[in-house]
Design a protein around this motif. Structure first.
Motif, short mmCIF file in Angstrom:
data_model
loop_
_atom_site.label_atom_id
_atom_site.label_comp_id
_atom_site.label_asym_id
_atom_site.label_seq_id
_atom_site.Cartn_x
_atom_site.Cartn_y
_atom_site.Cartn_z
N VAL A 127 -29.70 -29.55 -6.29
CA VAL A 127 -30.44 -29.39 -5.03
C VAL A 127 -29.55 -29.09 -3.82
N THR A 128 -28.30 -29.56 -3.85
CA THR A 128 -27.42 -29.32 -2.70
C THR A 128 -26.79 -27.93 -2.72
N LYS A 129 -26.99 -27.17 -3.82
CA LYS A 129 -26.41 -25.83 -3.89
C LYS A 129 -27.40 -24.78 -3.41
N PRO A 130 -26.94 -23.77 -2.68
CA PRO A 130 -27.83 -22.66 -2.33
C PRO A 130 -28.37 -21.99 -3.59
N LEU A 131 -29.49 -21.33 -3.47
CA LEU A 131 -30.10 -20.67 -4.65
C LEU A 131 -29.13 -19.68 -5.29
N LEU A 132 -28.37 -18.97 -4.45
CA LEU A 132 -27.43 -17.98 -4.98
C LEU A 132 -26.32 -18.61 -5.80
N SER A 135 -27.11 -22.58 -11.03
CA SER A 135 -27.02 -22.12 -12.42
C SER A 135 -28.41 -22.03 -13.04
N ARG A 136 -28.51 -21.28 -14.11
CA ARG A 136 -29.76 -21.19 -14.86
C ARG A 136 -30.20 -22.58 -15.31
N LYS A 137 -29.22 -23.34 -15.79
CA LYS A 137 -29.53 -24.68 -16.29
C LYS A 137 -30.09 -25.57 -15.17
N GLY A 138 -29.46 -25.50 -14.00
CA GLY A 138 -29.90 -26.33 -12.87
C GLY A 138 -31.29 -25.92 -12.40
N TYR A 139 -31.51 -24.63 -12.35
CA TYR A 139 -32.80 -24.09 -11.91
C TYR A 139 -33.92 -24.54 -12.86
N ALA A 145 -38.38 -30.91 -14.29
CA ALA A 145 -38.63 -32.25 -13.75
C ALA A 145 -39.66 -32.24 -12.63
N SER A 146 -39.74 -31.15 -11.88
CA SER A 146 -40.54 -31.18 -10.65
C SER A 146 -41.86 -30.41 -10.75
N SER A 147 -41.96 -29.47 -11.70
CA SER A 147 -43.19 -28.68 -11.82
C SER A 147 -43.86 -28.89 -13.18
N TYR A 148 -43.15 -28.58 -14.26
CA TYR A 148 -43.81 -28.73 -15.56
C TYR A 148 -44.19 -30.18 -15.82
N GLY A 184 -31.00 -25.38 -5.23
CA GLY A 184 -30.99 -25.72 -6.66
C GLY A 184 -32.24 -25.30 -7.41
N GLY A 185 -33.06 -24.44 -6.78
CA GLY A 185 -34.32 -24.07 -7.41
C GLY A 185 -35.45 -25.02 -7.04
N MET A 186 -35.18 -25.99 -6.15
CA MET A 186 -36.25 -26.91 -5.75
C MET A 186 -37.33 -26.18 -4.94
N SER A 187 -36.94 -25.20 -4.14
CA SER A 187 -37.96 -24.44 -3.40
C SER A 187 -38.85 -23.68 -4.38
N SER A 188 -38.22 -23.13 -5.43
CA SER A 188 -38.98 -22.43 -6.47
C SER A 188 -39.91 -23.40 -7.20
N ALA A 189 -39.39 -24.60 -7.48
CA ALA A 189 -40.18 -25.59 -8.21
C ALA A 189 -41.43 -25.99 -7.42
N LYS A 190 -41.29 -26.11 -6.10
CA LYS A 190 -42.46 -26.47 -5.28
C LYS A 190 -43.44 -25.30 -5.20
#
Ligand code: NAD
Length: 286
Positions: A127-132, A135-139, A145-148, A184-190
């Motif tokens: 979560v502390t890393k910018p989307l760019l 990693s695929r794994k982190g995303y 954990a947050s959507s599925y 970290g893909g949290m914006s995508s997860a939401k």
């Protein structure tokens, strides 16, 4: 007759899950919670030792009762999903039946049915890393954990959710507007969670007359939010710029969940409801 709620994502008295439990309890609901396995021991012993007693006080002076605490890890649907290292992990081996399917089965065995399902959990290891820089794994871990986790919870609890019941999750405006720092893909997860809220509202509505909504909450100094690292800045930003210049209390989100779970909201489903002092409506900060 009183309603029964299962709230996934309660491991201390600081987060939205705890506040939702309190508002539902104040409205007369029986409270069951799902607690992340690694946090289970501390949560249960703190509860037992009275560490949360002050925060358990309800408006009528009584203490909120949690009828049962279930260990839960919402990234695993059933035992087939669990890798060996987790099975062997001391904290996980110390309890059992914590996959989503097993928790739903246990609740069914113990209580037969529920009326309210709340998903108040999220996790994004990067979560502390910018989307760019994610990693695929982190995303994928953030999405898992947050959507599925919500799709899975609703799927497994749907058969024991009484018709007319209500399901609620928590989201954040970073799904639709740029919030640097929520990475970290949290914006995508939401974003996925909000889209799924609409599709699940259709499917669960047609299938079992269940309403599905999500609360887009403003910033709260929870354990999860502190881990992101910018929570104080977001709270200050909101106080400075929102139409209502006050700090958001978890109770205000809890009360909204109680409203959404009640017959007062009987025609509301598939919505994203903002509980953020109106910050979402601003176009520029002033
Ligand atoms: P919190 O720390 O109280 O809640 C997050 C919970 O998720 C914790 O109890 C944690 O143990 C649990 N969890 C993590 N991974 C899990 C897993 N695999 N299985 C089961 N449980 C797991 O923090 P919170 O901020 O109250 O978060 C609750 C919800 O509110 C989250 O969906 C969060 O994204 C959302 N939200 C929070 C804020 C905020 O500013 N705090 C703003 C908007 C939305």
């Amino acid at each position: 007759k009183g309603k029964r709620a299962f709230i996934a994502g309660v491991a201390d008295d600081n987060g939205y899950g705890w506040a939702i439990a309190k508002s539902l309890a104040a409205a007369g609901a029986e409270i069951l919670v799902g607690t992340w396995v690694p946090a289970l021991n501390i949560f249960e012993s703190s509860l037992r030792r009275g560490k949360f007693d002050e925060s358990r006080v309800l408006p009528d002076g009584s203490l909120m009762e949690i009828t049962k605490v279930y260990p839960l890890d919402a990234v695993f649907d059933n035992l087939d999903d669990v890798p060996e290292d987790i099975k062997a992990n001391k904290r996980y081996a110390g309890s059992s039946k914590w996959t989503v399917q097993e928790v739903a089965e246990s609740v069914k065995e113990d209580f037969g049915s529920i009326d309210i399902l709340v998903h108040s959990l999220a996790n994004g290891p990067e979560v502390t890393k910018p989307l760019l820089e994610t990693s695929r794994k982190g995303y994928l871990a953030a999405i898992s954990a947050s959507s599925y986790s919500y799709v899975s919870l609703l799927k497994h609890f749907l058969p024991i959710l009484n018709p007319g019941g209500s399901s609620i999750s928590l989201t954040y405006i970073a799904s639709e507007r740029i919030i640097p720092g929520y990475g970290g893909g949290m914006s995508s997860a939401k974003a996925a969670l909000e889209s799924d809220t609409r599709v699940l509202a259709f499917e669960a509505g047609r299938k079992r007359k269940i309403r599905v909504n999500t609360i887009s909450a403003g910033p709260l100094r929870s354990r999860a939010a502190k881990a992101i690292g910018f929570i104080d800045m977001m709270i200050d930003y909101s106080s400075a710029n929102a139409p209502l210049q006050k700090e958001l209390s978890a109770e205000e989100v809890g009360n909204t969940a109680a409203f959404l779970a009640s017959p007062l909201a009987s025609a509301i489903t598939g919505t994203v409801l903002y509980v953020d002092n109106g910050l979402n409506a601003m176009g520029v900060g002033v």
